[in-house]
Design a protein around this motif. Sequence first.
Motif, PDB file in Angstrom:
ATOM      1  N   LEU A 172      35.197  -0.593  37.504  1.00  0.00           N
ATOM      2  CA  LEU A 172      35.165  -2.394  37.312  1.00  0.00           C
ATOM      3  C   LEU A 172      36.511  -3.476  37.887  1.00  0.00           C
ATOM      4  O   LEU A 172      36.384  -3.980  38.104  1.00  0.00           O
ATOM      5  N   VAL A 208      26.940   1.204  26.851  1.00  0.00           N
ATOM      6  CA  VAL A 208      28.295   1.023  26.621  1.00  0.00           C
ATOM      7  C   VAL A 208      28.243   0.728  28.193  1.00  0.00           C
ATOM      8  O   VAL A 208      29.576  -0.032  28.360  1.00  0.00           O
ATOM      9  N   ASP A 226      28.339  -3.430  27.345  1.00  0.00           N
ATOM     10  CA  ASP A 226      28.901  -4.043  26.344  1.00  0.00           C
ATOM     11  C   ASP A 226      30.910  -3.939  27.400  1.00  0.00           C
ATOM     12  O   ASP A 226      31.499  -5.212  27.002  1.00  0.00           O
ATOM     13  N   ARG A 227      31.396  -2.889  28.234  1.00  0.00           N
ATOM     14  CA  ARG A 227      32.368  -3.514  28.494  1.00  0.00           C
ATOM     15  C   ARG A 227      32.081  -4.547  29.637  1.00  0.00           C
ATOM     16  O   ARG A 227      32.948  -4.993  30.191  1.00  0.00           O
ATOM     17  N   ASN A 255      32.490  -8.025  27.435  1.00  0.00           N
ATOM     18  CA  ASN A 255      33.457  -8.197  27.020  1.00  0.00           C
ATOM     19  C   ASN A 255      34.112  -8.388  27.746  1.00  0.00           C
ATOM     20  O   ASN A 255      35.031  -9.444  27.480  1.00  0.00           O
TER      21      ASN A 255
END
Length: 381
Positions: A258, A290, A293-294, A297
């Motif tokens: 990320l 998953v 979503d990360r 978000n």
Amino acid sequence: MIVKHQTSARSYERMFKREMKKAGFYNTASGITNYIVEYGKNAITVKTQKGGTISITRGQLRRAISFTLFKRTIIRKDMEGFSSYSSALFGMINRIFYHIARLLKLREGYRLSLKTLRFWASGLEREKNGLMLLKSIGGHFVLFNFFQILQSGTSCLKQLDRYNLYAYIDSGSFSLHNQKCKKGLQNLSLFDEETEQDMILKGYADFINANKNNPRILGFFPLDVIGNPEATKENYAKLKAMVPGANIIPVFQVSDSLKSLETLVEEEHEVIALGGLIPLMKKGLNYCRVILDRIFNIYPNINFHFLGGANEMLLEYPFFSSDSTAYLNGRRNPSQRKLYLPNAERVDAPAEINTNDVIKQNLKFLIELEEIKRVELFSFA
């Protein structure tokens, strides 16, 4: 520019006129109030909060609306091509599209992006009558594959004018990867992997330099390397240096950190492509969810392009755009004769519907995602 957007621009401008006749003011993106002095037959006279009076013609506003519908993501500087009062005009556009747009604060100013999804139809370079079919159902956007263009020639590029289409160009790395895997050639190249990548990159760069000023080609995806984020980033940097002035859309491999995505976001690109999701689907959609979503978000207002995406996740997440050949699957494999449901899931097509009609209905569903007004559909706690 697409004619239908010019038609829509008149409708949006008239709605804005009715609203301004009642309200009498609008706020700029930064919250400054502009007051409507007169909404005349040809021009809109505005008094700014600082006391100055300016005039923007209705023609200028309509052209700016049309541009926004076509581009789907704009900054204030884009409005300078329509009026010297770009901040006031950007504020009007923000007000007009507030119900289907999101604002992203930049280091300087804001980026306004429409929430609806644009689908780029892939796989039509060699599909007989494919571009004609796309045009017949109101589609205007395609993704051409450089690897396929090398095999079949550049005739498909000449068809863009004929059918009033616009294109993204993909490097074709995924197609090349799949072909080598099918033929068992992953380790049988005459050259080492780095040399082979540089050779492909050079050919792709030459192609981009020859076509980067084509008004029908809106951007190029770099040579991403499946499952290798570092090589993907290196190829992007090399390509950017080799093709100055071209719109190269960066790709974030979802297997990367990320922190790498944060770096791309801080560079304030118009669009960031998400790569590497399709291979991960073998592990199931929930595995991909998953990851998404990360990402969403943390970055709910970033324009993400779903490379190869054409499933229900298009409606589950606020993707800015996507591309896929999935609508053609029924022709390639009888077991894939499936039709989209309204939630983008697919079910077996009835036997009485022929394969060509299955393809047509699926393509129509995907391109019409751009017309769906997805207001407040997305909530990331």
